[in-house]
Design an enzyme around this catalytic site. Structure first.
Site, PDB file in Angstrom:
ATOM      1  N   HIS A  19       0.853  -1.184   0.000  1.00 21.08           N
ATOM      2  CA  HIS A  19       0.000   0.000   0.000  1.00 21.08           C
ATOM      3  C   HIS A  19       0.889   1.235   0.000  1.00 21.08           C
ATOM      4  O   HIS A  19       0.761   2.118   0.841  1.00 21.08           O
ATOM      5  CB  HIS A  19      -0.945  -0.029   1.214  1.00 21.08           C
TER       6      HIS A  19
HETATM    7  C1  LIG Z   1       0.348  -9.325  -2.220  1.00 25.70           C
HETATM    8  C2  LIG Z   1      -0.608  -8.168  -2.292  1.00 25.70           C
HETATM    9  C3  LIG Z   1      -1.753  -8.190  -1.538  1.00 25.70           C
HETATM   10  C4  LIG Z   1      -2.648  -7.105  -1.567  1.00 25.70           C
HETATM   11  N1  LIG Z   1      -3.778  -7.193  -0.844  1.00 25.70           N
HETATM   12  C5  LIG Z   1      -4.623  -6.143  -0.806  1.00 25.70           C
HETATM   13  C6  LIG Z   1      -5.807  -6.213  -0.019  1.00 25.70           C
HETATM   14  O1  LIG Z   1      -6.110  -7.241   0.579  1.00 25.70           O
HETATM   15  N2  LIG Z   1      -6.600  -5.120   0.041  1.00 25.70           N
HETATM   16  C7  LIG Z   1      -6.315  -3.977  -0.626  1.00 25.70           C
HETATM   17  O2  LIG Z   1      -7.057  -3.012  -0.486  1.00 25.70           O
HETATM   18  N3  LIG Z   1      -5.220  -3.906  -1.442  1.00 25.70           N
HETATM   19  C8  LIG Z   1      -4.371  -4.958  -1.537  1.00 25.70           C
HETATM   20  N4  LIG Z   1      -3.277  -4.899  -2.351  1.00 25.70           N
HETATM   21  C9  LIG Z   1      -3.033  -3.678  -3.136  1.00 25.70           C
HETATM   22  C10 LIG Z   1      -3.696  -3.692  -4.520  1.00 25.70           C
HETATM   23  O3  LIG Z   1      -3.227  -4.751  -5.270  1.00 25.70           O
HETATM   24  C11 LIG Z   1      -3.405  -2.365  -5.216  1.00 25.70           C
HETATM   25  O4  LIG Z   1      -3.906  -1.327  -4.390  1.00 25.70           O
HETATM   26  C12 LIG Z   1      -4.071  -2.167  -6.565  1.00 25.70           C
HETATM   27  O5  LIG Z   1      -3.816  -3.219  -7.428  1.00 25.70           O
HETATM   28  C13 LIG Z   1      -3.553  -0.853  -7.152  1.00 25.70           C
HETATM   29  O6  LIG Z   1      -4.142  -0.597  -8.403  1.00 25.70           O
HETATM   30  P1  LIG Z   1      -3.334   0.217  -9.517  1.00 25.70           P
HETATM   31  O7  LIG Z   1      -4.194   0.300 -10.708  1.00 25.70           O
HETATM   32  O8  LIG Z   1      -2.797   1.455  -8.910  1.00 25.70           O
HETATM   33  O9  LIG Z   1      -2.054  -0.705  -9.822  1.00 25.70           O
HETATM   34  P2  LIG Z   1      -2.005  -2.167 -10.454  1.00 25.70           P
HETATM   35  O10 LIG Z   1      -3.281  -2.888 -10.245  1.00 25.70           O
HETATM   36  O11 LIG Z   1      -0.771  -2.806  -9.939  1.00 25.70           O
HETATM   37  O12 LIG Z   1      -1.839  -1.900 -12.015  1.00 25.70           O
HETATM   38  C14 LIG Z   1      -0.741  -1.211 -12.543  1.00 25.70           C
HETATM   39  C15 LIG Z   1      -0.365  -1.816 -13.890  1.00 25.70           C
HETATM   40  O13 LIG Z   1       0.453  -0.885 -14.594  1.00 25.70           O
HETATM   41  C16 LIG Z   1       1.464  -1.600 -15.286  1.00 25.70           C
HETATM   42  N5  LIG Z   1       2.568  -0.656 -15.555  1.00 25.70           N
HETATM   43  C17 LIG Z   1       3.346  -0.026 -14.648  1.00 25.70           C
HETATM   44  N6  LIG Z   1       4.229   0.786 -15.257  1.00 25.70           N
HETATM   45  C18 LIG Z   1       4.011   0.665 -16.596  1.00 25.70           C
HETATM   46  C19 LIG Z   1       4.616   1.244 -17.746  1.00 25.70           C
HETATM   47  N7  LIG Z   1       5.611   2.124 -17.650  1.00 25.70           N
HETATM   48  N8  LIG Z   1       4.138   0.896 -18.965  1.00 25.70           N
HETATM   49  C20 LIG Z   1       3.114   0.006 -19.087  1.00 25.70           C
HETATM   50  N9  LIG Z   1       2.517  -0.580 -18.023  1.00 25.70           N
HETATM   51  C21 LIG Z   1       2.956  -0.251 -16.788  1.00 25.70           C
HETATM   52  C22 LIG Z   1       1.809  -2.732 -14.352  1.00 25.70           C
HETATM   53  O14 LIG Z   1       2.448  -3.789 -15.047  1.00 25.70           O
HETATM   54  C23 LIG Z   1       0.444  -3.103 -13.772  1.00 25.70           C
HETATM   55  O15 LIG Z   1      -0.168  -4.121 -14.527  1.00 25.70           O
HETATM   56  C24 LIG Z   1      -2.370  -5.973  -2.368  1.00 25.70           C
HETATM   57  C25 LIG Z   1      -1.219  -5.962  -3.146  1.00 25.70           C
HETATM   58  C26 LIG Z   1      -0.356  -7.047  -3.121  1.00 25.70           C
HETATM   59  C27 LIG Z   1       0.856  -7.011  -3.976  1.00 25.70           C
END
Ligand SMILES: Cc1cc2nc3c(=O)[nH]c(=O)nc-3n(C[C@H](O)[C@H](O)[C@H](O)COP(=O)(O)OP(=O)(O)OC[C@H]3O[C@@H](n4cnc5c(N)ncnc54)[C@H](O)[C@@H]3O)c2cc1C
Ligand code: SF4
Length: 594
Positions: free
Chosen positions: A521
């Site tokens: 987080h």
């Molecule tokens: C082990 C684990 C357990 C978790 N458990 C919880 C939970 O129980 N409850 C909770 O609230 N949250 C949890 N989380 C957090 C949650 O996964 C994230 O908050 C959420 O996925 C964030 O969404 P996002 O869209 O910001 O990023 P993401 O879902 O990670 O998506 C970002 C995407 O952008 C891509 N990307 C990055 N840079 C580039 C680039 N330069 N060019 C092209 N693509 C790119 C990445 O490959 C990725 O696919 C957990 C995370 C992990 C790792």
């Protein structure tokens, strides 16, 4: 030389949680959208099926779903006087890579933030006074979000129904509900699904906590308690407590993820094009520097492309969002010496780590039978739910406390009491004795932003394309240590009330290390707010300096909340997208005047 492609209306940098939501909302409005994802395409069938998906070595230890840090790492140091080094093995946090992002391998712990979280600075000063806040740490740079809980409530509701969250409401429109969390902020209606069945470790925790006068409730979970069809018509199944949830994808369609809650419709939409194995290098600006013209990316074959777009959504996970802004020259980088600049400012983390409670051999926990979010919790010590006025030494913030054991898989889980040798026959005997008779309690909570903690571009280390890595400078503020240690004492009392024979006390300590898993987080670095001097994006997550760029996700949090933050990220993203659809698209330009 980059090949220039046909222009599109919008592009997302990353296709995880925020990228999928942004693209879906935009194609619904008739826009042509391209999703650029650095990882591979993957689907529940065939990619997430067992037995291969239950490979603990591959997914938990070798982190097969995580960002490829041979290509793009993050460098780390505890303070500005140190030299940062690249993190080549993810441990403390696990950013994901591949279609669906980290929202594929998340646990499903599905909390809303509280009313006070969004107005933290003004509420703290109002309740405790400026002198008290100063005594918590003059380095703290906490601030209000520029959006309130009431603004977000309809979007929390929408996102929870998309995910099919299983839980028990504690407060519907101000009426406290028996069986739920009496501290929760008012919600407009019940959760879409009832809570998961309580586990045995949860029942033991409940009894211990209740006996001390606390208020246990079932953890809201996006591991579904029953078959469910979400408002988009997508069907999810019931969780089978398989024990391989966090760090893994769900083979059963039972965990909310982009693949289960939105992608099947998005991928079919003729206005959407997904391009995987595409690494976005930067956002391109026109000669004024005030308008983005699109992005430059490299595909899997190493070819460079320019993708023109009218709107750019940075949806790359908080750390990558900040790096993208820095690499693109959008917003003034934060300078810790002067305190000026906004991009990289207010990076914050979370305080986690509770006690291990060793039980009598007659108590059989069966911890392998679990889901990613099966907890029984209390919120008595969360956020500002308890009076901080007489805390000595003073601190703000808090933690939820609960028993949330998520699978006790064989490589990762071998609890042994203090004094056990770290290897050999005695260690093996101790693991055999305690594996089925040990309960973990989690403390999980706030971390305050500080002028000493920030993100910038590393002066030395580069990625596979020759671009500077992101540098993280971080240690927990003293405020967070005081808070966590205060709660650690309370949690030891709960462990005793549960019947614990031996208890290893928890609580956050300094220095922060990246070698032990804590939380994914990561927050802040491109925070939202009302003042462009202290925020990179406005209350609609629109970049102050380049209004056709929106930075979506936890990078917008001015400091970190008590809870796992994805439900708040989902709500915040839907809130911003609503305004983009209904206002920005009709009249592109700044949604808030600086
Ligand atoms: C082990 C684990 C357990 C978790 N458990 C919880 C939970 O129980 N409850 C909770 O609230 N949250 C949890 N989380 C957090 C949650 O996964 C994230 O908050 C959420 O996925 C964030 O969404 P996002 O869209 O910001 O990023 P993401 O879902 O990670 O998506 C970002 C995407 O952008 C891509 N990307 C990055 N840079 C580039 C680039 N330069 N060019 C092209 N693509 C790119 C990445 O490959 C990725 O696919 C957990 C995370 C992990 C790792
Ligand atoms: S624990 Fe439940 S939600 Fe998680 S992966 Fe297993 S079946 Fe899916």
């Amino acid at each position: 030389m980059a090949t220039r492609l046909q222009p599109v209306d919008a592009v997302t940098i990353g296709v995880g949680l925020t990228g999928a939501l942004a693209a879906f909302e935009m194609v619904q409005s008739g826009l042509k959208v391209v999703g650029l994802e650095r990882g591979a395409e993957r689907e529940t069938v065939p990619d997430f099926q067992s037995p291969a998906i239950h490979d603990e070595l591959r997914y938990s230890i070798r982190k097969a779903f995580m960002q490829d840090n041979v290509k793009v790492a993050v460098t780390f140091r505890n303070n500005s006087n140190e030299t940062a080094l690249p993190i080549r093995r993810w441990e403390s946090f696990l950013p994901g890579q591949g279609l669906g992002g980290s929202f594929v391998h998340w646990n499903g712990q599905s909390f809303r933030a509280q009313v006070a979280d969004f107005v933290l600075r003004s509420r703290t000063i109002q309740r405790y006074g400026q002198k008290f806040l100063d005594a918590c740490g003059p380095e703290l740079t906490i601030q209000d979000w520029g959006v309130t809980y009431d603004d977000l409530e309809p979007y929390y509701d929408r996102f929870e129904y998309l995910c099919g969250v299983s839980g028990k409401a504690g407060n519907i429109k101000g009426q406290i509900q028996p069986g739920g969390n009496p501290f929760e902020a008012p919600r407009s209606r019940e959760y879409p699904n009832p809570p998961l069945k309580e586990t045995y470790f949860g029942a033991i925790f409940r009894k211990g906590a209740e006996g001390l006068g606390y208020h246990p409730y079932p953890q809201p979970s996006s591991n579904l308690s029953r078959p469910y069809t979400n408002p988009l018509g997508l069907k999810l199944e019931q969780c089978v407590f398989c024990g391989f949830c966090e760090r893994y994808a769900c083979e059963h369609y039972a965990k909310a993820s982009p693949q289960t809650i939105v992608l099947p419709l998005l991928l079919k939409n003729p206005n959407y094009e997904l391009r995987t194995s595409c690494e976005v290098l930067r956002i391109n600006l026109d000669s004024t520097g005030k308008k983005a013209t699109g992005v430059t990316y490299v595909d899997g074959a190493g070819r460079e492309f320019e993708q023109p777009a009218e709107i750019v959504f940075i949806t790359a996970f908080p750390l990558n969002n900040v790096r993208t802004l820095l690499l693109s020259g959008i917003g003034k980088p934060y300078d810790p010496r002067t305190g000026e600049g906004v991009v990289g400012r207010n990076y914050s983390y979370q305080t986690v780590g509770g006690p291990t409670v060793f039980m009598d051999e007659s108590i059989n926990i069966n911890p392998f039978m679990s889901s990613g979010a099966p907890g029984t919790m209390i919120d008595d010590f969360s956020g500002d739910n308890f009076d901080h006025a007489n805390m000595n030494p003073p601190f703000i913030g808090g933690q939820y406390v609960g028993s949330i054991m998520t699978g006790a898989r064989p490589i990762e889980f071998h609890p042994t009491p203090p004094g056990t040798p770290p290897w050999g026959l005695e260690w093996k005997r101790a693991v055999a004795r305690h594996y089925n008779h040990t309960i973990l309690i989690q403390q999980h909570g706030t971390s305050m932003s500080s002028r000493l903690n920030y993100l910038d571009l590393d002066p030395t280390y580069k990625d596979a394309w020759g671009q500077p890595l992101l540098r993280m400078t971080f240690d927990f503020p003293e405020n967070d240590i005081r808070m966590s240690q205060y709660i650690a004492d309370k949690v030891v009392e709960i462990g005793r009330a549960m019947g614990g024979k031996t208890i290893i006390r928890g609580g956050t300590k300094r220095p922060y290390t990246t070698t032990v898993y804590q939380s994914t987080h990561n927050a802040g670095g491109a925070v939202m707010g009302e003042d462009p001097k202290t925020s990179a994006v406005n209350r609609y997550l629109q970049c102050w300096d380049v209004p056709n760029v929106f930075s979506l996700g936890g990078s917008a949090f001015p400091q970190n909340i008590t809870y796992n933050y994805s439900i708040t990220i989902g709500a915040l993203t839907l809130w911003a997208l609503d305004v983009i659809k209904n206002k920005y698209l009709k009249s592109p330009g700044p949604l808030v005047q600086a």
